[in-house]
Design a protein around this motif. Structure first.
Motif, PDB file in Angstrom:
ATOM      1  N   ARG A   4       0.430  -1.446  -0.222  1.00  0.00           N
ATOM      2  CA  ARG A   4      -0.149   0.427   0.043  1.00  0.00           C
ATOM      3  C   ARG A   4       0.702   1.106  -0.159  1.00  0.00           C
ATOM      4  O   ARG A   4       0.547   2.544  -0.611  1.00  0.00           O
ATOM      5  CB  ARG A   4      -1.288  -0.023   1.683  1.00  0.00           C
ATOM      6  CG  ARG A   4      -1.879  -1.184   0.826  1.00  0.00           C
ATOM      7  CD  ARG A   4      -3.208  -1.527   1.807  1.00  0.00           C
ATOM      8  NE  ARG A   4      -2.318  -0.716   3.150  1.00  0.00           N
ATOM      9  CZ  ARG A   4      -1.897  -1.284   4.528  1.00  0.00           C
ATOM     10  NH1 ARG A   4      -1.552  -2.612   4.268  1.00  0.00           N
ATOM     11  NH2 ARG A   4      -1.068  -1.218   5.576  1.00  0.00           N
ATOM     12  N   TRP A 115      -3.577   7.858   4.336  1.00  0.00           N
ATOM     13  CA  TRP A 115      -4.186   7.557   5.595  1.00  0.00           C
ATOM     14  C   TRP A 115      -4.301   5.371   5.016  1.00  0.00           C
ATOM     15  O   TRP A 115      -4.483   4.873   6.220  1.00  0.00           O
ATOM     16  CB  TRP A 115      -5.464   8.114   5.583  1.00  0.00           C
ATOM     17  CG  TRP A 115      -6.622   7.743   6.745  1.00  0.00           C
ATOM     18  CD1 TRP A 115      -7.380   7.322   7.199  1.00  0.00           C
ATOM     19  CD2 TRP A 115      -5.713   8.131   8.211  1.00  0.00           C
ATOM     20  NE1 TRP A 115      -8.579   7.127   8.805  1.00  0.00           N
ATOM     21  CE2 TRP A 115      -7.101   7.184   8.845  1.00  0.00           C
ATOM     22  CE3 TRP A 115      -4.870   8.537   8.529  1.00  0.00           C
ATOM     23  CZ2 TRP A 115      -7.103   7.649  10.350  1.00  0.00           C
ATOM     24  CZ3 TRP A 115      -4.303   9.053  10.526  1.00  0.00           C
ATOM     25  CH2 TRP A 115      -5.860   8.006  10.827  1.00  0.00           C
ATOM     26  N   HIS A 116      -4.667   4.926   4.087  1.00  0.00           N
ATOM     27  CA  HIS A 116      -4.886   3.515   3.335  1.00  0.00           C
ATOM     28  C   HIS A 116      -3.831   2.546   3.786  1.00  0.00           C
ATOM     29  O   HIS A 116      -3.942   2.112   2.995  1.00  0.00           O
ATOM     30  CB  HIS A 116      -5.232   4.115   2.263  1.00  0.00           C
ATOM     31  CG  HIS A 116      -4.758   4.713   1.332  1.00  0.00           C
ATOM     32  ND1 HIS A 116      -4.700   5.434   0.727  1.00  0.00           N
ATOM     33  CD2 HIS A 116      -3.711   3.874   0.189  1.00  0.00           C
ATOM     34  CE1 HIS A 116      -3.267   5.903  -0.154  1.00  0.00           C
ATOM     35  NE2 HIS A 116      -3.221   4.701  -0.602  1.00  0.00           N
ATOM     36  N   GLU A 117      -2.461   3.538   3.286  1.00  0.00           N
ATOM     37  CA  GLU A 117      -1.398   2.942   3.498  1.00  0.00           C
ATOM     38  C   GLU A 117      -1.022   2.718   4.916  1.00  0.00           C
ATOM     39  O   GLU A 117      -0.144   1.708   5.507  1.00  0.00           O
ATOM     40  CB  GLU A 117      -0.462   3.529   3.298  1.00  0.00           C
ATOM     41  CG  GLU A 117      -0.314   4.482   1.611  1.00  0.00           C
ATOM     42  CD  GLU A 117       0.659   5.395   1.293  1.00  0.00           C
ATOM     43  OE1 GLU A 117       1.849   5.501   1.791  1.00  0.00           O
ATOM     44  OE2 GLU A 117       0.692   5.182  -0.144  1.00  0.00           O
ATOM     45  N   ARG A 121      -3.580   3.555  12.676  1.00  0.00           N
ATOM     46  CA  ARG A 121      -3.763   4.684  12.184  1.00  0.00           C
ATOM     47  C   ARG A 121      -4.214   5.259  13.497  1.00  0.00           C
ATOM     48  O   ARG A 121      -4.200   6.293  14.152  1.00  0.00           O
ATOM     49  CB  ARG A 121      -4.976   4.674  11.510  1.00  0.00           C
ATOM     50  CG  ARG A 121      -4.891   4.115   9.686  1.00  0.00           C
ATOM     51  CD  ARG A 121      -5.966   4.177   9.534  1.00  0.00           C
ATOM     52  NE  ARG A 121      -7.208   3.723   9.672  1.00  0.00           N
ATOM     53  CZ  ARG A 121      -7.796   2.463   9.783  1.00  0.00           C
ATOM     54  NH1 ARG A 121      -7.097   1.283   8.126  1.00  0.00           N
ATOM     55  NH2 ARG A 121      -8.405   1.907   9.759  1.00  0.00           N
ATOM     56  N   ASP A 142      -7.456  11.426   1.742  1.00  0.00           N
ATOM     57  CA  ASP A 142      -7.732  10.612   1.328  1.00  0.00           C
ATOM     58  C   ASP A 142      -8.538   9.936  -0.292  1.00  0.00           C
ATOM     59  O   ASP A 142      -9.187  10.677  -0.438  1.00  0.00           O
ATOM     60  CB  ASP A 142      -7.344   9.327   2.224  1.00  0.00           C
ATOM     61  CG  ASP A 142      -6.477   8.187   2.350  1.00  0.00           C
ATOM     62  OD1 ASP A 142      -5.958   7.766   0.610  1.00  0.00           O
ATOM     63  OD2 ASP A 142      -5.951   7.689   2.315  1.00  0.00           O
ATOM     64  N   PRO A 145     -13.256   6.021  -2.120  1.00  0.00           N
ATOM     65  CA  PRO A 145     -13.984   4.598  -1.674  1.00  0.00           C
ATOM     66  C   PRO A 145     -14.748   4.127  -3.642  1.00  0.00           C
ATOM     67  O   PRO A 145     -15.002   3.244  -4.030  1.00  0.00           O
ATOM     68  CB  PRO A 145     -13.785   3.914  -1.549  1.00  0.00           C
ATOM     69  CG  PRO A 145     -14.535   5.192  -0.302  1.00  0.00           C
ATOM     70  CD  PRO A 145     -13.713   6.348  -0.438  1.00  0.00           C
ATOM     71  N   HIS A 157      -8.290  -0.898  -1.418  1.00  0.00           N
ATOM     72  CA  HIS A 157      -6.953  -0.025  -0.709  1.00  0.00           C
ATOM     73  C   HIS A 157      -7.260   1.330   0.403  1.00  0.00           C
ATOM     74  O   HIS A 157      -7.232   1.982   0.829  1.00  0.00           O
ATOM     75  CB  HIS A 157      -5.233  -0.147  -1.127  1.00  0.00           C
ATOM     76  CG  HIS A 157      -4.945  -1.015  -1.170  1.00  0.00           C
ATOM     77  ND1 HIS A 157      -3.889  -0.924  -1.753  1.00  0.00           N
ATOM     78  CD2 HIS A 157      -5.183  -2.153  -1.547  1.00  0.00           C
ATOM     79  CE1 HIS A 157      -3.047  -2.049  -2.194  1.00  0.00           C
ATOM     80  NE2 HIS A 157      -4.062  -2.938  -1.962  1.00  0.00           N
ATOM     81  N   ARG A 158      -8.718   1.825  -0.923  1.00  0.00           N
ATOM     82  CA  ARG A 158      -9.015   3.335  -0.089  1.00  0.00           C
ATOM     83  C   ARG A 158     -10.021   2.943   0.998  1.00  0.00           C
ATOM     84  O   ARG A 158     -11.008   1.713   1.093  1.00  0.00           O
ATOM     85  CB  ARG A 158      -9.917   3.268  -0.960  1.00  0.00           C
ATOM     86  CG  ARG A 158      -8.455   3.991  -2.522  1.00  0.00           C
ATOM     87  CD  ARG A 158     -10.050   4.222  -3.284  1.00  0.00           C
ATOM     88  NE  ARG A 158      -9.174   3.821  -4.386  1.00  0.00           N
ATOM     89  CZ  ARG A 158      -9.011   5.124  -6.020  1.00  0.00           C
ATOM     90  NH1 ARG A 158     -10.213   6.454  -5.581  1.00  0.00           N
ATOM     91  NH2 ARG A 158      -8.681   5.548  -6.824  1.00  0.00           N
ATOM     92  N   LEU A 159      -9.938   3.797   2.049  1.00  0.00           N
ATOM     93  CA  LEU A 159     -10.815   4.093   2.687  1.00  0.00           C
ATOM     94  C   LEU A 159     -11.441   5.128   2.742  1.00  0.00           C
ATOM     95  O   LEU A 159     -11.376   6.144   2.514  1.00  0.00           O
ATOM     96  CB  LEU A 159     -10.043   3.975   4.302  1.00  0.00           C
ATOM     97  CG  LEU A 159      -9.351   2.949   4.695  1.00  0.00           C
ATOM     98  CD1 LEU A 159      -8.186   3.522   6.066  1.00  0.00           C
ATOM     99  CD2 LEU A 159      -9.621   2.111   4.953  1.00  0.00           C
ATOM    100  N   SER A 160     -13.123   4.759   4.090  1.00  0.00           N
ATOM    101  CA  SER A 160     -13.878   5.601   3.715  1.00  0.00           C
ATOM    102  C   SER A 160     -13.881   7.366   4.670  1.00  0.00           C
ATOM    103  O   SER A 160     -12.967   6.634   5.647  1.00  0.00           O
ATOM    104  CB  SER A 160     -15.618   5.281   4.035  1.00  0.00           C
ATOM    105  OG  SER A 160     -15.631   5.029   5.595  1.00  0.00           O
ATOM    106  N   THR A 163     -15.092   5.484   8.111  1.00  0.00           N
ATOM    107  CA  THR A 163     -13.341   4.795   8.994  1.00  0.00           C
ATOM    108  C   THR A 163     -12.714   6.368   9.715  1.00  0.00           C
ATOM    109  O   THR A 163     -12.872   6.113  10.363  1.00  0.00           O
ATOM    110  CB  THR A 163     -12.636   4.363   8.161  1.00  0.00           C
ATOM    111  OG1 THR A 163     -13.812   2.984   7.431  1.00  0.00           O
ATOM    112  CG2 THR A 163     -11.280   3.835   8.440  1.00  0.00           C
TER     113      THR A 163
END
Length: 193
Positions: A4, A115-117, A121, A142, A145, A157-160, A163
């Motif tokens: 990622r 953030w997705h990496e 967190r 970021d 998605p 790999h993406r976050l909302s 999240t």
């Protein structure tokens, strides 16, 4: 490094002029409300896409800490500093979870397209709480998605934003704002609790 993490060997992609079309740095810097005299931590600063314009705004009385785990990325920023003469950017080779920045030193903890990496967190948010001033704020930018992959990481790999907001609530940040920014990104902002 893991799958990622954006590879430094591809840093030239971050400098593509087309990036200004789908993620205008000026729009982001305006949205996070950087002010003259502020101290900003740009976490995962990459090639300085946001650090450079933030440093111009913070001015001689402000400072931008450009933090990146990849020394090759910091080399890109170093060359830009030499070319522009901006003296208020400090390069920091460090992890997002352990920036080495002083306690309560920053007005803004800014983290873009990273953030997705992150594997932990919660640890990054503990670090944000540590380095932010009591009135400090956090801005997480970021990849959305819900849009097709024209640019950026794979959709899986993406976050909302949900999240990110839940992560912030768990870390005792005050619930803030969210917005879509550019063509493919979201921005969530909150204040230190």
């Amino acid at each position: 490094m893991h799958e990622r993490c954006f590879p430094a060997a591809q840093a030239q992609r971050l400098e593509d002029p087309a990036r200004q079309e789908w993620l205008p740095s000026s729009e982001v810097v305006t949205a996070v409300a950087v002010q003259p005299g502020e101290t900003v931590a740009d976490i995962g600063a990459g090639t300085g896409y946001f650090a450079m314009p933030m440093a111009q705004i913070t001015g001689a009385k402000g400072k931008v800490y450009a933090v990146d785990v990849q020394a090759e990325m910091l080399d890109w920023i170093r060359k830009k500093i030499e070319a522009t003469g901006l003296g208020n950017i400090q390069l920091v080779h460090a992890e997002a979870t352990a920036t080495t920045l002083p306690d309560a030193a920053c007005d803004l903890f800014f983290i873009a397209n990273v953030w997705h990496e992150l594997d932990d967190r919660a640890a990054v948010l503990r670090e944000a709480n540590r380095i932010l001033k009591p009135s400090g704020r956090i801005a997480i930018l970021d990849w959305r998605p819900d849009v097709e992959r024209i640019a950026g990481p794979p959709l899986e790999h993406r976050l909302s934003t949900e999240t990110a907001r839940e992560d912030l609530r768990q870390a005792a940040f005050r619930d803030g704002t969210e917005q879509h920014i550019g063509k493919y990104s979201w921005l969530v902002m909150a204040e230190r609790g």
